[in-house]
Design an enzyme around this catalytic site. Structure first.
Site, PDB file in Angstrom:
ATOM      1  N   ARG A 263       7.502  -7.220  -7.375  1.00  0.00           N
ATOM      2  CA  ARG A 263       6.613  -7.817  -6.380  1.00  0.00           C
ATOM      3  C   ARG A 263       7.458  -8.495  -5.309  1.00  0.00           C
ATOM      4  O   ARG A 263       8.485  -9.109  -5.612  1.00  0.00           O
ATOM      5  CB  ARG A 263       5.695  -8.863  -7.018  1.00  0.00           C
ATOM      6  CG  ARG A 263       4.512  -8.278  -7.754  1.00  0.00           C
ATOM      7  CD  ARG A 263       3.499  -7.617  -6.817  1.00  0.00           C
ATOM      8  NE  ARG A 263       2.345  -7.110  -7.553  1.00  0.00           N
ATOM      9  CZ  ARG A 263       2.198  -5.851  -7.957  1.00  0.00           C
ATOM     10  NH1 ARG A 263       3.132  -4.948  -7.692  1.00  0.00           N
ATOM     11  NH2 ARG A 263       1.110  -5.485  -8.608  1.00  0.00           N
TER      12      ARG A 263
ATOM     13  N   HIS B 242       5.210   0.172  -0.687  1.00  0.00           N
ATOM     14  CA  HIS B 242       4.539  -0.118  -1.961  1.00  0.00           C
ATOM     15  C   HIS B 242       3.938   1.161  -2.573  1.00  0.00           C
ATOM     16  O   HIS B 242       2.726   1.246  -2.813  1.00  0.00           O
ATOM     17  CB  HIS B 242       3.461  -1.194  -1.798  1.00  0.00           C
ATOM     18  CG  HIS B 242       3.084  -1.844  -3.100  1.00  0.00           C
ATOM     19  ND1 HIS B 242       2.786  -3.173  -3.238  1.00  0.00           N
ATOM     20  CD2 HIS B 242       2.953  -1.322  -4.356  1.00  0.00           C
ATOM     21  CE1 HIS B 242       2.488  -3.453  -4.497  1.00  0.00           C
ATOM     22  NE2 HIS B 242       2.574  -2.325  -5.203  1.00  0.00           N
TER      23      HIS B 242
END
Ligand code: NDP
Ligand code: OXD
Length: 314
Positions: free
Chosen positions: A229, A277
């Site tokens: 993350r 992502h």
């Protein structure tokens, strides 16, 4: 009995079609336009949906995160107090291992330097270490970290990993807890982050941490790879480290703010690989089958698997 697909940034129709196929006995509803009577909804399948959308369903029994990470849910106040199940699925795991191996090999085989040479029309070979001379270290040895570690060990990299608790993985040197973090970093040339985002891992990868990576490695400087993350990295510190040589290069799939703002200096750094992502996307077919199987088992009186521990945040 109904289930609610509550996704932001993804196409709900793709999920509704697959869930309808796998769970024909359930009515599939979609947030925000086709919720219907909220009292009939027992299960929510969520990706970045606001907590209020889930809290509006008074008879909700289970929330399924449609990703492996659950920070998108747990970080929100007002989330209904029901069990949260996360994705653990071979399809997603294989996708992540592909991305991690790709990035490790890209830096190991000096692809950024060869791509620059190609742009200049230069034919020159660079000294190439063997994989066994390159020390890869994974932050996080959970489902994804362990699988990537095993794949890298099979490629003969010198692999280690760090987790909260002790682990045993064949061919992987395992470190645990804050007390062993420095020793782990000091033996790492390529650092791969696959930690969940929790209060403990927030901002972990800062200038101080990357300064503790090995500086005597075969690649001529440490590399940072992040598919965990973005909240675990301090981007201003990474830019500084990538500019002053503390880090040789980086591959980043996740960012503090997504999409990565056009103003981010990371875009312009030639020693950085950026992907939006996509390291391990949730495939609607594979993940719908996984959720359907869990719902069937639960309705037959079985236990839910891969429950999130709300105290640790993963
Ligand atoms: P797991 O829960 O299986 O593993 C998490 C690992 O992190 C465990 O080894 C755990 O240690 C370790 N860990 C957690 N907190 C700490 C801490 N404070 N200190 C040290 N170690 C810690 O998660 P997954 O492997 O399934 O997924 C990892 C993350 O990958 C997800 O949370 C998500 O953020 C990210 N992800 C990113 C994707 C992308 O496309 N970029 C796709 C999918 C996931 P222990 O084993 O001791 O508990
Ligand atoms: C996940 C993700 O958590 O795609 O699965 O980020």
């Amino acid at each position: 009995m109904s289930l609610l697909i509550a996704v932001k940034g993804w196409n709900p129709a793709a999920w509704a079609a697959r869930l309808g196929k796998h769970l024909p006995e359930h009515e599939v509803r979609s947030w925000p336009d086709a919720i219907g009577e909220p009292a009939a909804i027992r299960y929510a399948l969520a990706w970045k949906a606001p907590a209020e959308a889930l809290a509006a369903c008074p008879n909700l029994e289970v929330i399924f995160s449609l990703g492996a990470g659950v920070d998108h849910l747990l970080a929100q106040p007002g989330l209904p107090d029901v069990p949260v199940v996360r994705v653990v699925d071979p399809d997603l795991t294989a996708r992540m291992t592909e991305w991690v191996v790709l990035q490790v090999l890209l830096h190991h085989r000096q692809h950024l330097a060869y791509a620059a040479q190609q742009r200049e029309g230069v034919w020159r070979d660079l000294e190439q270490p063997a994989a066994r001379q390159v020390r890869v270290g994974l932050l996080g040895l959970g489902v994804l970290g362990a699988d990537a570690a095993k794949a890298l060990a099979r490629l003969r990299f010198d692999v280690a990993g760090w987790a909260r608790g002790p682990k045993r993985i064949d061919g992987v040197a395992c470190y645990a807890g804050e007390g062993e973090l420095d020793a782990f970093l000091a033996r790492t040339d390529i650092l791969v982050n696959l930690l969940p985002l929790t209060p403990e891992t927030h901002g972990l990868v800062d200038y101080g941490l990357v300064s503790r990576l090995a500086r005597d490695g075969a690649l001529g400087g440490p590399v940072f790879i992040n598919a965990g993350r973005g909240g675990s990295q301090v981007e201003a510190d990474l830019v500084r480290a990538l500019t002053d040589g503390t880090l040789k290069a980086a591959s980043l799939d996740v960012f503090e703010t997504e999409p990565l703002p056009a103003s981010s200096p990371l875009w312009a750094l030639e020693n950085v690989v950026i992907t939006p992502h996509v390291a391990a996307e949730s495939d609607p077919e594979a993940i719908s089958a996984y959720v359907a199987e869990q719902i069937r088992a639960y309705e037959a009186g079985g236990e839910l698997r891969n429950l999130v521990d709300k105290a640790t945040g993963y």
